[in-house]
Design an enzyme around this catalytic site. Structure first.
Site, short mmCIF file in Angstrom:
data_model
loop_
_atom_site.label_atom_id
_atom_site.label_comp_id
_atom_site.label_asym_id
_atom_site.label_seq_id
_atom_site.Cartn_x
_atom_site.Cartn_y
_atom_site.Cartn_z
N ARG A 171 72.47 42.69 72.32
CA ARG A 171 71.95 41.51 71.65
C ARG A 171 72.88 41.11 70.53
O ARG A 171 73.60 41.95 69.97
CB ARG A 171 70.55 41.79 71.09
CG ARG A 171 69.54 42.26 72.13
CD ARG A 171 68.24 42.69 71.47
NE ARG A 171 67.26 43.16 72.44
CZ ARG A 171 67.12 44.43 72.82
NH1 ARG A 171 67.92 45.36 72.31
NH2 ARG A 171 66.21 44.77 73.70
N LYS A 195 66.32 47.77 69.01
CA LYS A 195 64.98 47.51 68.49
C LYS A 195 64.30 48.83 68.15
O LYS A 195 64.49 49.83 68.83
CB LYS A 195 64.15 46.75 69.53
CG LYS A 195 64.58 45.29 69.69
CD LYS A 195 63.65 44.55 70.63
CE LYS A 195 64.01 43.08 70.73
NZ LYS A 195 63.09 42.33 71.63
N HIS A 260 72.76 34.77 73.77
CA HIS A 260 71.87 35.63 74.55
C HIS A 260 72.09 35.46 76.06
O HIS A 260 71.75 36.36 76.84
CB HIS A 260 70.41 35.34 74.20
CG HIS A 260 69.48 36.46 74.51
ND1 HIS A 260 69.46 37.66 73.81
CD2 HIS A 260 68.53 36.61 75.49
CE1 HIS A 260 68.54 38.46 74.31
NE2 HIS A 260 67.97 37.86 75.34
N ARG A 263 73.95 38.17 77.65
CA ARG A 263 73.13 39.34 77.97
C ARG A 263 72.52 39.17 79.36
O ARG A 263 72.53 40.10 80.18
CB ARG A 263 72.05 39.52 76.91
CG ARG A 263 71.13 40.72 77.10
CD ARG A 263 70.27 40.89 75.84
NE ARG A 263 69.16 41.79 76.02
CZ ARG A 263 69.21 43.11 75.89
NH1 ARG A 263 70.38 43.69 75.63
NH2 ARG A 263 68.14 43.87 76.03
N HIS A 286 66.01 48.31 77.27
CA HIS A 286 64.64 47.89 77.55
C HIS A 286 63.72 49.10 77.57
O HIS A 286 64.02 50.11 78.21
CB HIS A 286 64.55 47.19 78.91
CG HIS A 286 65.09 45.80 78.90
ND1 HIS A 286 65.47 45.13 80.05
CD2 HIS A 286 65.31 44.92 77.88
CE1 HIS A 286 65.90 43.92 79.74
NE2 HIS A 286 65.81 43.77 78.44
N TYR A 295 65.75 40.29 86.28
CA TYR A 295 67.13 40.05 86.70
C TYR A 295 67.32 40.36 88.17
O TYR A 295 68.11 39.73 88.86
CB TYR A 295 68.10 40.88 85.84
CG TYR A 295 68.03 40.53 84.38
CD1 TYR A 295 68.50 39.30 83.91
CD2 TYR A 295 67.47 41.40 83.46
CE1 TYR A 295 68.42 38.97 82.58
CE2 TYR A 295 67.40 41.08 82.11
CZ TYR A 295 67.87 39.85 81.68
OH TYR A 295 67.78 39.52 80.36
#
Length: 314
Positions: A171, A195, A260, A263, A286, A295
């Site tokens: 990111r 994150k 983004h 990504r 993730h 995806y």
């Protein structure tokens, strides 16, 4: 939306403790905590209730109606608001402040499934040529344009940013936090803080390694931050976004696209070329495989369209 404690549902101490829990124990980012606070504040303003403890499911159904019908907010926005509220009540139940969450039987509007946009491989090549092409144009130009003229190392920096975003799928917020010491050029890996302040190692391709080496070799000083501006300060998200648009325009691509999209492009191209879905999940950082599976849907849909066009028995 209330700006001070007078607008909050009592006791406000529960909210303060919850936000501290998110910061200290969960390791959530400042942005995420701010979003949670705003969601709780918005509900406080709407409900006019006197206590979090006395709220019923009907109160939240009325709020859902307010957001979805009266304010006409989209499903994703509504779900984000209620995600904060559900997390808050989960915290209250765990701390024995309330017996049960009044949101357990609230049904939220489903998100519209939108497949992520991405660059095809020809567009990536054209896009990544833009920094060096503009650098060469600036080098040959004898006319001094208005404003600050970019140094050649800044064009090399921008190319390195594009290569690393595409090579790793990280990111943009993760990218600007990287320090030079986080990048191991010999091993071709970079340590990323994702994150929830979770660290992970991602692989750098040869083109990304070369681009980063070229950029750093042109700097007159050694800086802690991997990517810096003309003042030697850590590059901001906004700066990356603005430079991104410049190169999109030069390459004749849609300037509304954000960093983004690289990504999305990384994930789609990895799956196109046979990467395992769980490996891509790990590289993207993730938490859930379901997030990565979108995806795979992009890849499957494109293969189906190609088959329908090309196969005589389709």
């Amino acid at each position: 939306m209330p700006e001070n404690e007078d607008g909050w549902i009592a006791p406000q101490a529960w909210v303060i403790d919850f936000l501290k829990f998110l910061e200290i124990e969960k390791g959530y980012s400042d942005k995420t905590i701010r979003n949670y606070r705003q969601a709780l504040s918005s509900f406080s303003f709407h409900s006019k209730a006197s206590s979090w403890k006395g709220l019923k499911s009907t109160d939240f159904r009325q709020y859902l109606y307010e957001l979805s019908v009266k304010q006409n907010l989209g499903p994703s926005t509504v779900r984000l608001r209620f995600s904060a509220l559900r997390s808050f009540y989960k915290y209250l139940v765990k701390r024995h402040y309330v017996e049960a969450s009044p949101l357990n039987d609230i049904t939220l509007p489903a998100n519209k499934k939108r497949l992520p946009r991405f660059f095809n491989e020809e567009q990536v090549e054209r896009f990544f040529s833009a920094p060096l092409e503009l650098m060469e144009t600036a080098r040959k130009s004898k006319k001094r344009k208005r404003g600050r003229k970019m140094a050649e190392w800044q064009y090399l920096r921008d190319l390195a940013i594009l290569e690393i975003l595409y090579s790793t799928g990280i990111r943009i917020h993760e990218l600007i936090q990287i320090n030079d010491l986080d990048i191991d050029l010999n091993q071709g890996v970079v340590r990323v803080l994702g994150k929830g302040k979770k660290e992970r190692l991602v692989v750098l391709g040869d083109l990304a390694v070369d681009a980063y080496q070229n950029y750093r070799s042109q700097l007159e000083e050694s800086y802690e931050a991997a990517f810096v501006n003309c003042k030697g300060l850590r590059l901001s998200v906004r700066s990356v976004q603005l430079r991104f648009k410049v190169y999109l325009a030069h390459a004749g691509l849609d300037t509304r696209l954000s960093p983004h999209k690289l990504r999305h492009t990384f994930a789609t191209h990895m799956l196109d070329h046979g990467a395992d879905l769980r490996n891509v999940q790990e590289m993207l950082g993730h938490a859930n495989l379901s997030t990565t599976q979108i995806y795979a849907q992009v890849t499957t849909d494109r293969l189906r369209r190609t088959y329908d066009i090309a196969h005589p028995a389709a």
